[in-house]
Design an enzyme around this catalytic site. Structure first.
Site, PDB file in Angstrom:
ATOM      1  N   HIS A 101       0.828  -1.207   0.000  1.00 39.39           N
ATOM      2  CA  HIS A 101       0.000   0.000   0.000  1.00 39.39           C
ATOM      3  C   HIS A 101       0.867   1.263   0.000  1.00 39.39           C
ATOM      4  O   HIS A 101       1.856   1.327   0.713  1.00 39.39           O
ATOM      5  CB  HIS A 101      -0.859   0.046   1.264  1.00 39.39           C
ATOM      6  CG  HIS A 101      -2.034  -0.871   1.244  1.00 39.39           C
ATOM      7  ND1 HIS A 101      -1.924  -2.237   1.324  1.00 39.39           N
ATOM      8  CD2 HIS A 101      -3.367  -0.612   1.161  1.00 39.39           C
ATOM      9  CE1 HIS A 101      -3.129  -2.780   1.300  1.00 39.39           C
ATOM     10  NE2 HIS A 101      -4.026  -1.820   1.192  1.00 39.39           N
ATOM     11  N   ASN A 113       8.314  -4.061   3.702  1.00 39.46           N
ATOM     12  CA  ASN A 113       6.887  -3.752   3.833  1.00 39.46           C
ATOM     13  C   ASN A 113       6.301  -4.267   5.147  1.00 39.46           C
ATOM     14  O   ASN A 113       5.462  -3.614   5.746  1.00 39.46           O
ATOM     15  CB  ASN A 113       6.124  -4.352   2.642  1.00 39.46           C
ATOM     16  CG  ASN A 113       4.635  -4.039   2.669  1.00 39.46           C
ATOM     17  OD1 ASN A 113       4.239  -2.922   2.968  1.00 39.46           O
ATOM     18  ND2 ASN A 113       3.814  -5.034   2.363  1.00 39.46           N
TER      19      ASN A 113
END
Lengths: 423, 423
Positions: free
Chosen positions: A123, A155
């Site tokens: 994201h 991430n």
């Protein structure tokens, strides 16, 4: 009475006509792409078969994204969060990644591009920033908000802690604006081979040429570029009033100075990062970041050179402090990864400067990711009306286990949901 | 009379107000980026400090260019030329390259970036396309129209002949529209190393991963990307009437079929090219090119899938014919350079198909760059209202010495001006 009607009728015609003429003259067709308007004269003779299209802007409840058709990545994602918008009961368990219906499939990444690629669907605007609205959270799973990120060590770890750091700015500030995007930064070859010159190829300067190397995933011709780095530019605006929440219990966090907007820019490599690296080592000057990203950030706030200069003075100080806490080998590999964004002075020896006494003090406890640091001195010159974000909270990342119920600063994010952001 | 004035006054107010309300409701701020409008709601809460800006569109007498702030290259350059606009006495001897005044210097390439780089300042819209107007010619020297091109063997040779080929389309057609732009195409590693999987990195698929490698010139953080390839998409529209000029005396050139718009897309590597390579080997399908360029070309003409499909059927045929004329080694290196734009079937063996008999015939004289070829059969399926450009002129390049006074097809370009395009 008849006169009244006649007058009224003529008046309507004159008024409407005048308004139309005025608006036609003033409102030329414009591409508003930020602070500056780009006028595209649709009558230009070259536009007979239409103007080319290379990207699309998509707007959602919580964020706006520009999606680039060539790299099949977000170009930038801009979100606005508050403590209210980022708190609540929304759950990501039912959220599903989806190709954005506004993007033509041939110009979009596909879900299948990520499968087996080895990369996370990362994201840009984090799902956890929109816990107050299930719809807003679900919308962050559009592929216009997704870029291929290294999972383990990035991430799911350092980057997730960084996202949490940004979200926690809502504790100290009424409004937080965040720009996130991918970067493709070249590195400099160490070869000093001299090229006699003449025709073709080359591109060499003193000290080796600049080369970009990066992977793509998916299938040709619709490949998806894997960024080498990601950036975030953060603006914490306390002027919205209201009651800011309690800051998490970390030593160096102080409330924002009254009326001063806090700004910070960060760049991280898309690769596993050492959990012990201080966040301040990834602080970059706005000016340099704007140049490598090719993007003007928050033009109505940061368009003024004096304001950017004050922030960049502070950024240089914070970065040196962060670099001083790294071990020599880490510092070297970081210098290479960020060669296109050179630190001020940029030689490894340059960290031995005026900020060194503070830095040395901090580095004595650098083996612990959650060490209590002495509050460092602010570095932003006064008078510009803005302060660097590290002046406010020392750029202290949350603990590596912040998402556990017993982690400090867990706030309302203790469900471990962030940890699963890796999905 | 007083009533008349009152009525008039009220009428003006109502008319103007109504007009304003109507226009406000109907004319939302729009980003028109081609066939589709992109609505940017300037009231979105994330836009408090302005919208980001990543590129700029510049319009000149002869062309329009979109300039990309990240690569410091034109994103695309769109020109419209006629036989009149491309004929005349304008000279490039006094033209000087200049940084475009509409682009902020920190987002623009600099003249100094090219000095000593080993690359030419290559025009996207060629100066010679605007011989009818000194102003229009001078304007092609703006850096928004310039990209670093390999000089010897490319910009000064094959690419220059290709530009001449495009300009000569004005002999057969009243209006010619040309899109030119840079590409960055990854190649596929031949390594078949299997990666057990799991965390981080990788990005491997069957048959090796896709990697992009390219140079940058200039100084950080304002580096200028060197493209790996360039494309041109050409539209020759004969419907403008007027008297098309005499076609140059080459065997395979035939006038455009009445009312049929001719279209072709080409991709060439930014490296020295063999002067004997047939242009048809560089024909690519529009669909594939749009996907790797991330750009919709001429949306009002080519937005219709059926039209694109007809052109791409023809493109596949022409490309196979071109590839069949290459020697096996050339074919292999070309396959690698254009791996991201795979030829139909794409195995080297695949050229042995239905088009082979024609191709073999043509290749028998392939050692001469100006060999007379038998007129090949048209390849565009009928009924789509468009034909492939090679159906019209067999995609025969001008001779390597076309710019010499005695070269065939010298037309009005015999001054050698094109040759100096390399400057």
């Amino acid at each position: 009475m008849r006169m009244l009607f006649i007058g009224f009728g003529v008046g309507v015609a004159v008024g409407a006509g005048g308004c139309y003429l005025y608006l036609s003259a003033v409102k030329q067709p414009e591409l508003r792409r930020g602070g500056r308007a780009i006028t595209l004269d649709e009558n230009h003779h070259a536009l007979k078969f239409g103007a080319p299209e290379t990207e699309i802007v998509r707007q959602y409840e919580g964020y706006i994204a520009a999606y680039d058709y060539r790299t099949r990545n977000p170009k930038w994602v801009l979100e606005h969060i508050t403590r209210d918008s980022s708190s609540g009961d929304a759950k990501r368990d039912g959220s599903e990644f989806f190709p954005d219906p506004g993007v033509e499939p041939r110009f979009s990444a596909k879900l299948s591009d990520f499968r087996g690629s080895g990369y996370d669907r990362g994201h840009m605007a984090p799902a956890a920033d929109f816990k107050s609205s299930q719809k807003a959270m679900d919308e962050t799973f559009s592929l216009v908000n997704i870029s291929p990120q290294v999972g383990a060590g990035f991430n799911r770890d350092y980057w997730a802690r960084f996202e949490r750091f940004v979200k926690e700015l809502t504790y100290a500030s009424s409004d937080v604006y965040v720009m996130t995007g991918p970067l493709w930064l070249p590195t400099r070859s160490q070869l000093e081979d001299e090229d006699g010159g003449g025709g073709g190829g080359g591109g060499k300067g003193k000290g080796g040429k600049w080369t970009l190397v990066h992977d793509w995933i998916g299938k040709p011709p619709g490949l998806v570029a894997v960024p080498t780095h990601y950036y975030k530019v953060v603006v914490a605006d306390p002027r919205g009033g209201g009651e800011p929440g309690k800051a998490p219990a970390r030593d160096a966090v102080s409330p924002l100075a009254k009326g001063a907007v806090a700004v910070g820019a960060f760049v991280m490599p898309n690769q596993p990062m050492d959990a012990r690296s201080p966040l301040s080592a990834y602080v970059v000057p706005l000016e340099d970041l704007e140049q490598v990203a090719g993007t003007r950030f928050f033009p109505d706030l940061l368009g003024e050179p004096r304001r950017r200069a004050a922030l960049d003075t502070a950024a240089a100080g914070w970065r040196q402090e962060g670099l001083a806490q790294l071990k020599p080998f880490e510092r070297l590999s970081m210098k290479q990864a960020l060669a296109a964004l050179p630190a001020p002075g940029s030689g490894a020896a340059d960290v031995e400067t005026s900020t060194v006494s503070t830095a040395k003090g901090a580095s004595s406890s650098s083996s612990s990711p959650s060490r209590p640091a002495p509050p460092p001195a602010p570095k932003t010159p006064e008078g510009a009306g803005v302060v660097h974000i590290c002046d406010v909270n020392a750029c202290q990342l949350p603990r590596v286990d912040w998402y556990l119920p017993n982690g400090s600063g867990a706030g309302n994010g203790g469900s471990g949901g962030k940890r699963r952001a890796a999905a």
